[in-house]
Design an enzyme around this catalytic site. Structure first.
Site, mmCIF file in Angstrom:
data_model
loop_
_atom_site.group_PDB
_atom_site.id
_atom_site.type_symbol
_atom_site.label_atom_id
_atom_site.label_comp_id
_atom_site.label_asym_id
_atom_site.label_seq_id
_atom_site.Cartn_x
_atom_site.Cartn_y
_atom_site.Cartn_z
ATOM 1 N N LYS A 45 0.844 -1.201 0.000
ATOM 2 C CA LYS A 45 0.000 0.000 0.000
ATOM 3 C C LYS A 45 0.879 1.251 0.000
ATOM 4 C CE LYS A 45 -3.712 -2.661 2.063
ATOM 5 N NZ LYS A 45 -4.485 -3.109 3.217
ATOM 6 N N GLN B 228 -4.429 -1.710 9.557
ATOM 7 C CA GLN B 228 -4.410 -3.038 8.960
ATOM 8 C C GLN B 228 -5.055 -4.047 9.913
ATOM 9 O OE1 GLN B 228 -3.510 -3.630 5.832
ATOM 10 N NE2 GLN B 228 -3.875 -5.828 5.955
ATOM 11 N N ASP C 102 -10.824 2.851 4.206
ATOM 12 C CA ASP C 102 -11.151 1.424 4.156
ATOM 13 C C ASP C 102 -12.670 1.196 4.178
ATOM 14 O OD1 ASP C 102 -9.400 -0.700 3.870
ATOM 15 O OD2 ASP C 102 -8.626 -0.546 5.915
HETATM 16 N N1 GUN Z 1 -6.914 -7.092 6.080
HETATM 17 C C1 GUN Z 1 -7.272 -7.823 5.004
HETATM 18 N N2 GUN Z 1 -7.829 -7.029 4.059
HETATM 19 C C2 GUN Z 1 -7.795 -5.774 4.549
HETATM 20 C C3 GUN Z 1 -8.234 -4.520 4.045
HETATM 21 O O1 GUN Z 1 -8.760 -4.384 2.940
HETATM 22 N N3 GUN Z 1 -8.033 -3.455 4.859
HETATM 23 C C4 GUN Z 1 -7.465 -3.583 6.088
HETATM 24 N N4 GUN Z 1 -7.339 -2.489 6.816
HETATM 25 N N5 GUN Z 1 -7.076 -4.722 6.595
HETATM 26 C C5 GUN Z 1 -7.243 -5.812 5.823
#
Ligand code: GUN
Length: 293
Positions: free
Chosen positions: A54, A98, A121
């Protein structure tokens, strides 16, 4: 192979290119770069890899990224204090915590602290609540389901009126995917571990979104001929012919399903690249919202 392959890598690149063009226009006009703050608690290898991807995407698209690492034994107060600091930081347009967080932390309390205008998100209760209500729009749509719907639309699959089956009801993929499909006038069935006659239910699907986390569980004879199959699964399968000793496969048995489906996403190179592309799109949108555009 009868199915048309939906090339997520290509479509994700197109989304990223469009975001990069817009970011370049903004910076040329003297506006600040959009900025994404990532928060990683603990040292899960998979989470660290996702977060690094990211951050890399931000750099490639001309955005700022600010990484925040906390130890695996961080307290609820420490995590909440960090989120509050990021909420107040004008250089931070988007905040990504995350998931999963270590089990001693209260995920819900952390997510609901994120300023809704920075919730790139789309996991805060307000965004999910709006997604679940008729006539209301969330500020941000969760990235992976957003990517799934985007792939269907790019492939020209008609969602309105379709029977859509979602395998899995996770907060991150299954449930928001189902809500998005309902919002686009599909007739939606959500399946999970207690669903009876799963193959029979899946056989009704014009659109199948598989996000159940079980390697190659969906067999070719579960697929309705001509269906659009979106495979969200990422599973490591032992493979002695590979140097790494494994290869990635989805929740759908690709070799079988591609002979029956009308459209199918590969693993890797299907949904995976879309998650980050949509996160970048959401982060740009966050900057636009915060600058009153
Ligand atoms: N863990 C697995 N997929 C995601 C996601 O799309 N966003 C976040 N923040 N954590 C994740």
């Amino acid at each position: 192979m009868t199915a048309q392959l939906i090339d997520g890598k290509l479509i994700a690149q197109q989304v990223r290119d469009a975001v990069a063009v817009e970011v370049a226009k903004r910076t040329a006009a003297g506006k600040p770069k959009p900025g994404l703050a990532t928060v990683l608690v603990g040292d899960r290898v998979d989470s660290a890899t996702y977060v690094a991807s990211k951050q890399k995407a931000c750099q490639e698209l001309g955005m700022d990224s600010f990484h925040n690492q906390l130890p695996g034994d961080a307290t609820q107060e420490q995590v909440e204090a960090l989120v509050k600091r990021l909420n107040a930081d004008p250089k931070v347009n988007g905040i990504l915590v995350q998931l999963p967080l270590p089990s001693h932390l209260n995920e819900e309390r952390v997510l609901q602290l994120i300023n809704i205008e920075k919730d790139v998100d789309g996991f805060s209760p307000i965004n999910i609540g709006r997604l679940a209500q008729k006539g209301r729009d969330p500020l941000f749509v969760p990235c992976t389901p957003y990517g799934c719907i985007y792939l269907l639309e790019q492939a020209g699959v008609k969602i309105e009126g379709a029977n859509a089956v979602v395998l899995g009801r996770s907060n991150i993929v299954g449930m928001p995917a189902a809500l998005l499909l309902i919002g686009k006038n599909a007739t939606v069935t959500v399946c999970h571990s207690r669903t009876r006659d799963l193959p029979g239910v899946v056989r009704q699907a014009d659109i199948l979104i598989a996000a159940i986390g079980k390697m190659e569980m969906v067999r070719g004879d579960w697929i309705k001929p001509g269906a659009a199959v979106i495979d969200v699964g990422i599973n490591s399968k032992p493979d002695a012919t590979r140097k790494s000793g494994y290869r990635l496969v989805g929740d759908v048995n690709f070799d079988e399903a591609k002979e029956v489906a009308g459209f199918i996403t590969p693993v890797p190179g299907g949904v995976g690249p879309m998650t980050i592309a949509m996160l970048m799109k959401n982060t740009l949108r966050a900057a636009q919202i915060q600058q009153g555009e």
